[in-house]
Write a protein that holds these residues in place. Sequence first.
Motif, PDB file in Angstrom:
ATOM      1  N   GLU A  72      35.437  43.335  48.320  1.00  0.00           N
ATOM      2  CA  GLU A  72      34.874  42.047  47.925  1.00  0.00           C
ATOM      3  C   GLU A  72      35.365  41.641  46.537  1.00  0.00           C
ATOM      4  O   GLU A  72      35.533  42.481  45.666  1.00  0.00           O
ATOM      5  N   CYS A  73      35.584  40.350  46.377  1.00  0.00           N
ATOM      6  CA  CYS A  73      35.843  39.821  45.045  1.00  0.00           C
ATOM      7  C   CYS A  73      34.478  39.642  44.388  1.00  0.00           C
ATOM      8  O   CYS A  73      33.500  39.357  45.061  1.00  0.00           O
ATOM      9  N   GLY A  74      34.412  39.826  43.085  1.00  0.00           N
ATOM     10  CA  GLY A  74      33.113  39.732  42.417  1.00  0.00           C
ATOM     11  C   GLY A  74      33.186  38.852  41.191  1.00  0.00           C
ATOM     12  O   GLY A  74      34.115  38.072  41.006  1.00  0.00           O
ATOM     13  N   ASP A  75      32.171  39.016  40.356  1.00  0.00           N
ATOM     14  CA  ASP A  75      32.080  38.216  39.137  1.00  0.00           C
ATOM     15  C   ASP A  75      32.761  38.895  37.950  1.00  0.00           C
ATOM     16  O   ASP A  75      33.002  38.264  36.938  1.00  0.00           O
ATOM     17  N   LYS A  76      33.014  40.163  38.069  1.00  0.00           N
ATOM     18  CA  LYS A  76      33.648  40.888  36.966  1.00  0.00           C
ATOM     19  C   LYS A  76      35.091  40.423  36.831  1.00  0.00           C
ATOM     20  O   LYS A  76      35.728  40.026  37.794  1.00  0.00           O
ATOM     21  N   THR A  77      35.605  40.504  35.633  1.00  0.00           N
ATOM     22  CA  THR A  77      36.967  40.025  35.374  1.00  0.00           C
ATOM     23  C   THR A  77      37.846  41.145  34.845  1.00  0.00           C
ATOM     24  O   THR A  77      38.378  41.069  33.744  1.00  0.00           O
ATOM     25  N   GLU A  78      38.004  42.174  35.641  1.00  0.00           N
ATOM     26  CA  GLU A  78      38.790  43.318  35.191  1.00  0.00           C
ATOM     27  C   GLU A  78      40.166  43.393  35.838  1.00  0.00           C
ATOM     28  O   GLU A  78      41.106  43.862  35.219  1.00  0.00           O
ATOM     29  N   GLU A  79      40.277  42.975  37.098  1.00  0.00           N
ATOM     30  CA  GLU A  79      41.585  42.984  37.763  1.00  0.00           C
ATOM     31  C   GLU A  79      41.658  41.888  38.817  1.00  0.00           C
ATOM     32  O   GLU A  79      40.649  41.333  39.217  1.00  0.00           O
ATOM     33  N   ILE A  80      42.873  41.607  39.250  1.00  0.00           N
ATOM     34  CA  ILE A  80      43.097  40.533  40.220  1.00  0.00           C
ATOM     35  C   ILE A  80      42.593  40.938  41.598  1.00  0.00           C
ATOM     36  O   ILE A  80      42.877  42.033  42.077  1.00  0.00           O
ATOM     37  N   CYS A  81      41.861  40.027  42.218  1.00  0.00           N
ATOM     38  CA  CYS A  81      41.338  40.266  43.560  1.00  0.00           C
ATOM     39  C   CYS A  81      42.144  39.492  44.599  1.00  0.00           C
ATOM     40  O   CYS A  81      42.515  40.039  45.623  1.00  0.00           O
ATOM     41  N   SER A  82      42.411  38.203  44.324  1.00  0.00           N
ATOM     42  CA  SER A  82      43.174  37.411  45.293  1.00  0.00           C
ATOM     43  C   SER A  82      44.105  36.443  44.570  1.00  0.00           C
ATOM     44  O   SER A  82      43.832  36.011  43.454  1.00  0.00           O
ATOM     45  N   ASP A 111      50.823  36.241  33.318  1.00  0.00           N
ATOM     46  CA  ASP A 111      50.082  35.447  32.334  1.00  0.00           C
ATOM     47  C   ASP A 111      48.580  35.709  32.445  1.00  0.00           C
ATOM     48  O   ASP A 111      47.886  35.817  31.437  1.00  0.00           O
ATOM     49  N   ALA A 112      48.084  35.794  33.674  1.00  0.00           N
ATOM     50  CA  ALA A 112      46.651  36.000  33.889  1.00  0.00           C
ATOM     51  C   ALA A 112      46.195  37.376  33.410  1.00  0.00           C
ATOM     52  O   ALA A 112      45.047  37.535  33.000  1.00  0.00           O
ATOM     53  N   THR A 113      47.087  38.352  33.435  1.00  0.00           N
ATOM     54  CA  THR A 113      46.718  39.719  33.051  1.00  0.00           C
ATOM     55  C   THR A 113      47.233  40.099  31.662  1.00  0.00           C
ATOM     56  O   THR A 113      47.141  41.259  31.273  1.00  0.00           O
ATOM     57  N   SER A 114      47.761  39.138  30.915  1.00  0.00           N
ATOM     58  CA  SER A 114      48.338  39.471  29.607  1.00  0.00           C
ATOM     59  C   SER A 114      47.288  39.639  28.517  1.00  0.00           C
ATOM     60  O   SER A 114      47.594  40.102  27.426  1.00  0.00           O
ATOM     61  N   THR A 115      46.063  39.280  28.791  1.00  0.00           N
ATOM     62  CA  THR A 115      44.983  39.444  27.820  1.00  0.00           C
ATOM     63  C   THR A 115      44.078  40.591  28.272  1.00  0.00           C
ATOM     64  O   THR A 115      44.105  40.983  29.444  1.00  0.00           O
ATOM     65  N   PRO A 116      43.267  41.122  27.364  1.00  0.00           N
ATOM     66  CA  PRO A 116      42.356  42.216  27.778  1.00  0.00           C
ATOM     67  C   PRO A 116      41.410  41.810  28.906  1.00  0.00           C
ATOM     68  O   PRO A 116      41.032  42.626  29.730  1.00  0.00           O
ATOM     69  N   THR A 117      41.046  40.534  28.958  1.00  0.00           N
ATOM     70  CA  THR A 117      40.198  40.043  30.038  1.00  0.00           C
ATOM     71  C   THR A 117      41.029  39.080  30.885  1.00  0.00           C
ATOM     72  O   THR A 117      41.336  37.978  30.447  1.00  0.00           O
TER      73      THR A 117
END
Length: 131
Positions: A72-82, A111-117
Amino acid sequence: MLTKRNSWLRAGTLAVLGLGLAYGTQSFTEKEEVKVEPKTTTTRANQTWYNNELVNSDPTNPANYALTPKFECGDKTEEICSISAPDNGSGQPDMSHVQPSGQTVESEIQDATSTPTPTTNDTVLALRSSQ
């Protein structure tokens, strides 16, 4: 001898003039119109791909994605889900496809993963917890 030379000169001059006239009149004849067909491009529709690898998977590896989610994709923003991308022809997302933003799918993921969040963008649709 002089008249023989003059007759050859006259005959050669008339031949050249005749060829010139024939070539000139041919350029005025109607030619068939050449039609140039515009190059058709096929637009491949984006699909939603789900990252089915857990914990620190490479988000730019197309082999990590499938059309059906395992998690499941969730609300946390740690890694890419989809992500949103077209099929590369072998049942995986095309990471080199240029999105409407002008960037490739791969560069938008980076670009989406270039920051800590990580954050969402045109390609990255949802995030989830890495646990």
